[in-house]
Design a protein around this motif. Structure first.
Motif, PDB file in Angstrom:
ATOM      1  N   GLU A 231      50.885  46.655  31.520  1.00 30.81           N
ATOM      2  CA  GLU A 231      50.650  45.786  30.371  1.00 30.81           C
ATOM      3  C   GLU A 231      49.374  44.965  30.570  1.00 30.81           C
ATOM      4  O   GLU A 231      48.554  45.285  31.432  1.00 30.81           O
ATOM      5  N   VAL A 232      49.200  43.913  29.788  1.00 32.80           N
ATOM      6  CA  VAL A 232      48.024  43.058  29.895  1.00 32.80           C
ATOM      7  C   VAL A 232      47.917  42.513  31.319  1.00 32.80           C
ATOM      8  O   VAL A 232      48.905  42.070  31.906  1.00 32.80           O
ATOM      9  N   CYS A 233      46.719  42.544  31.886  1.00 30.19           N
ATOM     10  CA  CYS A 233      46.524  42.106  33.262  1.00 30.19           C
ATOM     11  C   CYS A 233      46.597  40.584  33.361  1.00 30.19           C
ATOM     12  O   CYS A 233      45.801  39.874  32.732  1.00 30.19           O
ATOM     13  N   THR A 234      47.510  40.100  34.170  1.00 26.86           N
ATOM     14  CA  THR A 234      47.622  38.664  34.417  1.00 26.86           C
ATOM     15  C   THR A 234      47.801  38.357  35.898  1.00 26.86           C
ATOM     16  O   THR A 234      47.551  37.236  36.328  1.00 26.86           O
ATOM     17  N   THR A 235      48.227  39.322  36.697  1.00 25.63           N
ATOM     18  CA  THR A 235      48.440  39.116  38.127  1.00 25.63           C
ATOM     19  C   THR A 235      47.378  39.865  38.921  1.00 25.63           C
ATOM     20  O   THR A 235      46.689  40.755  38.397  1.00 25.63           O
ATOM     21  N   LEU A 236      47.258  39.530  40.202  1.00 25.68           N
ATOM     22  CA  LEU A 236      46.302  40.232  41.052  1.00 25.68           C
ATOM     23  C   LEU A 236      46.644  41.709  41.135  1.00 25.68           C
ATOM     24  O   LEU A 236      45.754  42.576  41.081  1.00 25.68           O
ATOM     25  N   PHE A 289      44.268  28.793  33.030  1.00 29.15           N
ATOM     26  CA  PHE A 289      43.260  29.845  32.868  1.00 29.15           C
ATOM     27  C   PHE A 289      42.484  30.064  34.159  1.00 29.15           C
ATOM     28  O   PHE A 289      42.211  31.210  34.545  1.00 29.15           O
ATOM     29  N   LEU A 290      42.118  28.974  34.847  1.00 22.53           N
ATOM     30  CA  LEU A 290      41.373  29.130  36.097  1.00 22.53           C
ATOM     31  C   LEU A 290      42.196  29.848  37.158  1.00 22.53           C
ATOM     32  O   LEU A 290      41.639  30.578  37.989  1.00 22.53           O
ATOM     33  N   SER A 291      43.498  29.679  37.147  1.00 26.02           N
ATOM     34  CA  SER A 291      44.349  30.416  38.071  1.00 26.02           C
ATOM     35  C   SER A 291      44.251  31.910  37.798  1.00 26.02           C
ATOM     36  O   SER A 291      44.155  32.727  38.722  1.00 26.02           O
ATOM     37  N   ARG A 292      44.275  32.273  36.537  1.00 28.30           N
ATOM     38  CA  ARG A 292      44.123  33.686  36.178  1.00 28.30           C
ATOM     39  C   ARG A 292      42.722  34.185  36.513  1.00 28.30           C
ATOM     40  O   ARG A 292      42.554  35.300  37.026  1.00 28.30           O
ATOM     41  N   ALA A 296      41.302  37.470  38.733  1.00 31.78           N
ATOM     42  CA  ALA A 296      40.397  38.464  38.155  1.00 31.78           C
ATOM     43  C   ALA A 296      39.110  38.577  38.954  1.00 31.78           C
ATOM     44  O   ALA A 296      38.607  39.684  39.205  1.00 31.78           O
ATOM     45  N   TYR A 297      38.563  37.431  39.368  1.00 26.79           N
ATOM     46  CA  TYR A 297      37.336  37.453  40.158  1.00 26.79           C
ATOM     47  C   TYR A 297      37.577  38.118  41.509  1.00 26.79           C
ATOM     48  O   TYR A 297      36.720  38.854  42.014  1.00 26.79           O
ATOM     49  N   ARG A 298      38.732  37.878  42.104  1.00 24.87           N
ATOM     50  CA  ARG A 298      39.041  38.491  43.399  1.00 24.87           C
ATOM     51  C   ARG A 298      39.088  40.015  43.277  1.00 24.87           C
ATOM     52  O   ARG A 298      38.496  40.741  44.084  1.00 24.87           O
ATOM     53  N   ALA A 299      39.773  40.513  42.257  1.00 25.01           N
ATOM     54  CA  ALA A 299      39.861  41.959  42.080  1.00 25.01           C
ATOM     55  C   ALA A 299      38.496  42.567  41.771  1.00 25.01           C
ATOM     56  O   ALA A 299      38.164  43.660  42.250  1.00 25.01           O
ATOM     57  N   TRP A 300      37.699  41.871  40.947  1.00 25.67           N
ATOM     58  CA  TRP A 300      36.338  42.354  40.655  1.00 25.67           C
ATOM     59  C   TRP A 300      35.548  42.504  41.940  1.00 25.67           C
ATOM     60  O   TRP A 300      34.909  43.537  42.174  1.00 25.67           O
ATOM     61  N   TRP A 301      35.582  41.476  42.778  1.00 27.94           N
ATOM     62  CA  TRP A 301      34.845  41.528  44.034  1.00 27.94           C
ATOM     63  C   TRP A 301      35.332  42.678  44.914  1.00 27.94           C
ATOM     64  O   TRP A 301      34.526  43.402  45.519  1.00 27.94           O
TER      65      TRP A 301
END
Length: 539
Positions: A231-236, A289-292, A296-301
């Protein structure tokens, strides 16, 4: 449309033109080129540019023998292929993911860099460990290389291997005859296939610049060409799984394996149209939002071939400049993390005059630090060409003064004027802006607020696969936007550029049918820019 007046139709169409890269319906096409085991993807020549931000890589390496290690794996772990990026004159970042498939808690990988396809002339080698903390991804900073040199590289474990081609950047200030680079953005997996990436892989590029929207975070959509899983991405775990899904595409893997990439993000790596700590959903608090965003930034990296430091929390500086000898200085921008919230309620399609907030002098697209860094960098640059890797349309695309999309630079007029005036004051007449985000191809002059003084050329690239936002009829109304010279609203694809000291040439590569995996591509339009004369000319 029958009930709309002609002016209302034009306004609505023009506003759609500026709509941000979104999860609308559409298509795209790929091709299959395996990147694991055996010979790997076809090698390509390349020369690359190098980031001035050189924080330590996450993966440490140690010298090892040529023998591949063992982790007891029984299936090919290299389902995401390989990638390289952020090259310097003496090093380049090598990336892969080793899926343990339940067989190991950590996977030891042997890596090698060679000057030949058979790996008899190995110039660097080591061991890297793919562990659960980084979702089994590794970032190897392979050092001790020669400037401006093409290399083959590979990762190996348990008899499996994956290969790619990369290149170091030229020595600082070195004369360079030519740079062949591409740029692209917006590859919604559900909207179609990646034929554009097959074409990128076959184009013998020196470098590819990714301008954002690498993934889309939405759940499965009925009627999609191919569906998202989850579903919609919200977790790592959600974000990681989405990157792995996109990287499972053979054509995307081939494009990554063909040359070094320089990558930045836009909004869909986190959430549509976010601005700094502001969610698209006004009911979501900044803390939530910053928690989410941190996830997202961690997975991108984790999934990008970059030398940037591992993010700690919801912040990660990705803006940086890269140099390719004396020929080009590339400034990679971040137009999401630091921007002011969109003005006037982020209105879309409105033909009303802007609200007072719109012209406030403290509103920013890049944030004060990044804006000053860019202006200082442009002033100091001695390169023949200065390139801005930019997410959203920079040129003025207002209609009779109405701001049709506040998410673009049109929504930040004072910040845009400061930047453009800075370019002019610095005497930089060879500035080219490369832009993604809006799922269409376009060429425009970038002008000061006087509407006549051109200070830069903007090439807007269509999406790799994300759907068209506009009807073809809009292409007949180029005259509504005096600075606009070319528009293709229907075709997906990417942009290929050949740059020399005497001419910049841009080709818009378009996919015939993005719903067909092996669709053909062709060049829809070609433009050139002459040094010292901002503004493109169609060939």
């Amino acid at each position: 449309m029958a009930d709309l007046t002609r002016r209302a139709f034009l306004a609505a169409s023009a506003a759609s033109l500026l709509a941000a890269c979104s999860s609308s319906s559409g298509t795209s096409s790929p091709t299959s080129v395996p990147t694991t085991s055996g010979a790997g993807p076809a090698s390509t020549s390349g020369s690359t540019v190098a980031p001035t931000t050189t924080t330590a890589p996450a993966t440490t390496t140690t010298a090892t023998t040529a023998a591949a290690p063992s982790a007891g794996l029984r299936v090919d772990p290299f389902t995401c292929g390989v990638a390289s990026g952020d090259p310097l004159p003496d090093r380049v970042v090598l990336w892969t993911r080793a899926d343990p498939a339940g067989a190991a808690e950590a996977v030891p990988l042997a890596w090698e860099v060679a000057t030949d396809d058979s790996f008899t002339a190995v110039v660097a080698r080591g061991l890297a460990t793919a562990g659960a903390d980084d979702d089994f991804t590794v970032h190897v900073d392979a050092a001790g290389l020669s400037p401006g040199t093409p290399y083959r590289y590979r990762f190996r474990v348990d008899g499996y291997e994956v290969r790619g081609t990369t290149r170091t950047s030229p020595a600082p200030g070195a004369p360079v005859d030519r740079l062949r680079f591409g740029f692209g953005s917006c590859q919604d997996f559900q909207n179609g296939f990646y034929a554009a990436h097959r074409d990128i892989a076959a184009s013998s590029l020196d470098l590819f610049v990714w301008l954002g929207d690498y993934i889309y975070v939405y759940g499965p959509r009925a009627g999609a060409v191919r569906a998202h899983t989850g579903e919609v991405c919200t977790t790592l775990a959600d974000y990681r799984a989405r990157y792995a899904l996109y990287r499972s595409d053979a054509d995307l893997r081939a494009a990554h394996a063909s040359c070094p990439w320089l990558v930045v993000w836009d909004d869909h790596e986190v959430e549509n149209n976010y601005a700094d700590a502001h969610s698209e959903n006004a009911a979501v608090t900044a803390d939530a939002f910053l928690s989410r965003r941190a996830l997202a930034y961690r997975a991108w990296w984790e999934y990008m071939p970059t030398r940037l430091a591992r993010p700690d929390g919801a912040s990660l500086r990705i803006y940086r400049d890269v140099a390719w000898g004396s020929l080009a200085q590339v400034f990679l921008l971040d137009g999401r993390q630091y921007r002011s919230d969109q003005a006037c309620g982020d209105a879309i399609l409105s033909t009303q005059p802007p609200c007072p907030e719109w012209s406030a002098t403290d509103r920013t697209m890049l944030g004060a630090d990044q804006e000053q860094w860019l202006l200082d960098g442009l002033k100091a640059s001695s390169a023949t060409w200065n390139v801005l890797g930019n997410q959203v349309v920079m040129g003025d695309a207002r209609l009779n003064g109405a701001v049709l999309n506040y998410d673009q630079w049109d929504g930040y007029p004072v910040a845009r004027q400061r930047l453009l005036q800075g370019i002019r004051d610095a005497g930089r007449r060879n500035v080219v802006v490369v832009t993604g985000d809006i799922h269409l191809s376009a060429v425009a002059d970038v002008r000061l607020d006087d509407g006549t003084t051109t200070v830069a050329t903007e090439f807007v690239g269509t999406s790799i696969s994300s759907g068209a936002l506009l009807p073809p009829s809009l292409e007949g109304f180029l005259g509504l936007f005096p600075a606009l010279k070319y528009l293709n609203v229907q075709k997906r694809g990417w942009v290929r550029n050949t740059v020399t000291a005497t001419k910049w040439t841009t080709e818009f590569r378009v996919v015939a049918d993005v719903t067909v995996r092996d669709s053909a591509l062709s060049t829809d339009a070609t433009f050139t820019v002459a040094p010292g004369t901002p503004g493109a000319v169609r060939v």
